[in-house]
Design a protein around this motif. Structure first.
Motif, short mmCIF file in Angstrom:
data_model
loop_
_atom_site.label_atom_id
_atom_site.label_comp_id
_atom_site.label_asym_id
_atom_site.label_seq_id
_atom_site.Cartn_x
_atom_site.Cartn_y
_atom_site.Cartn_z
N ALA A 1 0.83 -1.21 0.00
CA ALA A 1 0.00 0.00 0.00
C ALA A 1 0.86 1.27 0.00
CB ALA A 1 -0.93 -0.01 1.21
N GLU A 2 2.08 1.19 0.56
CA GLU A 2 2.96 2.36 0.60
C GLU A 2 3.56 2.67 -0.77
OE1 GLU A 2 4.39 -0.63 2.39
OE2 GLU A 2 2.61 -0.29 3.58
N GLU A 3 3.57 1.67 -1.65
CA GLU A 3 4.20 1.79 -2.96
C GLU A 3 3.20 2.00 -4.10
OE1 GLU A 3 7.60 1.29 -3.72
OE2 GLU A 3 8.24 0.95 -1.67
N VAL A 4 2.06 1.30 -4.01
CA VAL A 4 1.13 1.18 -5.14
C VAL A 4 -0.25 1.69 -4.77
CG1 VAL A 4 0.04 -0.49 -6.71
CG2 VAL A 4 2.44 -0.80 -6.02
N ALA A 5 -0.71 2.73 -5.48
CA ALA A 5 -2.04 3.31 -5.24
C ALA A 5 -3.12 2.61 -6.05
CB ALA A 5 -2.01 4.79 -5.58
N TRP A 6 -2.78 2.08 -7.20
CA TRP A 6 -3.71 1.39 -8.11
C TRP A 6 -2.91 0.41 -8.94
CZ3 TRP A 6 -3.27 1.08 -13.37
CH2 TRP A 6 -4.34 0.51 -14.06
N HIS A 7 -3.52 -0.71 -9.34
CA HIS A 7 -2.81 -1.66 -10.20
C HIS A 7 -3.80 -2.49 -11.02
CE1 HIS A 7 -3.87 -4.32 -6.86
NE2 HIS A 7 -3.74 -5.32 -7.72
N ALA A 8 -3.27 -3.02 -12.12
CA ALA A 8 -4.04 -3.94 -12.97
C ALA A 8 -3.05 -4.66 -13.89
CB ALA A 8 -5.06 -3.18 -13.81
#
Length: 181
Positions: free
Chosen positions: A141-148
């Motif tokens: 969560a500290e690195e990635v705000a959204w992913h797909a």
């Protein structure tokens, strides 16, 4: 204990992580905390890992606003800095496992290394890798705000629509050239 490094969690403050400072030939010439490396534009080492799922889709994410460099921008690679005394290969595996949140990830396959320069006095040696990642992923969560996971075609369409990290975009263009010929 602020600033102390723990073997499992790293430094309490990422700016205190010790990095190798390298020259134009990727030879180590010293060490410095990450915050100083960034502030002074010292050349260091980074890894870029392109993660694909079983359907050959690429993991794409938007960085969190708290990131020290390129906050809130999109990236098609997971990765980061290589710690002092750490190999590119070990950093690639560590960063990919951390950012994807997948402990059983296989060792990423090295593809090539290049010197990234942004034209504003900042440069880093960059080693590019590829890894097969089976979802589910659980990104930090500290690195990635959204992913797909997106198809290569969708990624190509988004290159001109989204604001990408400049070093990742440069690495991706080099990867396309590498594959083309």
């Amino acid at each position: 204990m602020g600033g102390m490094t723990d073997a499992t969690t790293g430094p309490a403050d990422p700016r205190e992580e010790i990095l190798s400072v390298v020259d134009e030939n990727d030879e180590v010439v010293g060490e410095a905390p990450r915050g100083e490396v960034y502030a002074r534009g010292l050349r260091h080492r980074c890894v870029f890992v392109l993660a694909r799922d079983a359907d050959d889709r690429v993991f794409v994410h938007r960085r969190t606003p708290q990131k020290l460099v390129f906050p809130s921008l999109y990236d098609m690679f997971v990765g980061g800095v290589v710690g002092a005394g750490e190999s590119y290969d070990d950093a690639a595996l560590r960063e990919a496992r951390e950012e994807l949140g997948v402990d059983a990830l296989p060792r990423p396959t090295p593809l090539f290394t290049f010197l990234y320069e942004d034209g504003a006095g900042h440069s880093w040696w960059s080693s590019l890798y590829e890894v097969r990642c089976e979802p589910p992923v659980d990104p930090q969560a500290e690195e990635v705000a959204w992913h797909a996971f997106v198809t290569e075609e969708e990624l190509t369409r988004r290159l001109d629509e989204w604001e990408w990290v400049p070093d990742g975009l440069a690495a991706y263009r080099r990867l396309l050239d590498f594959r083309a010929g």
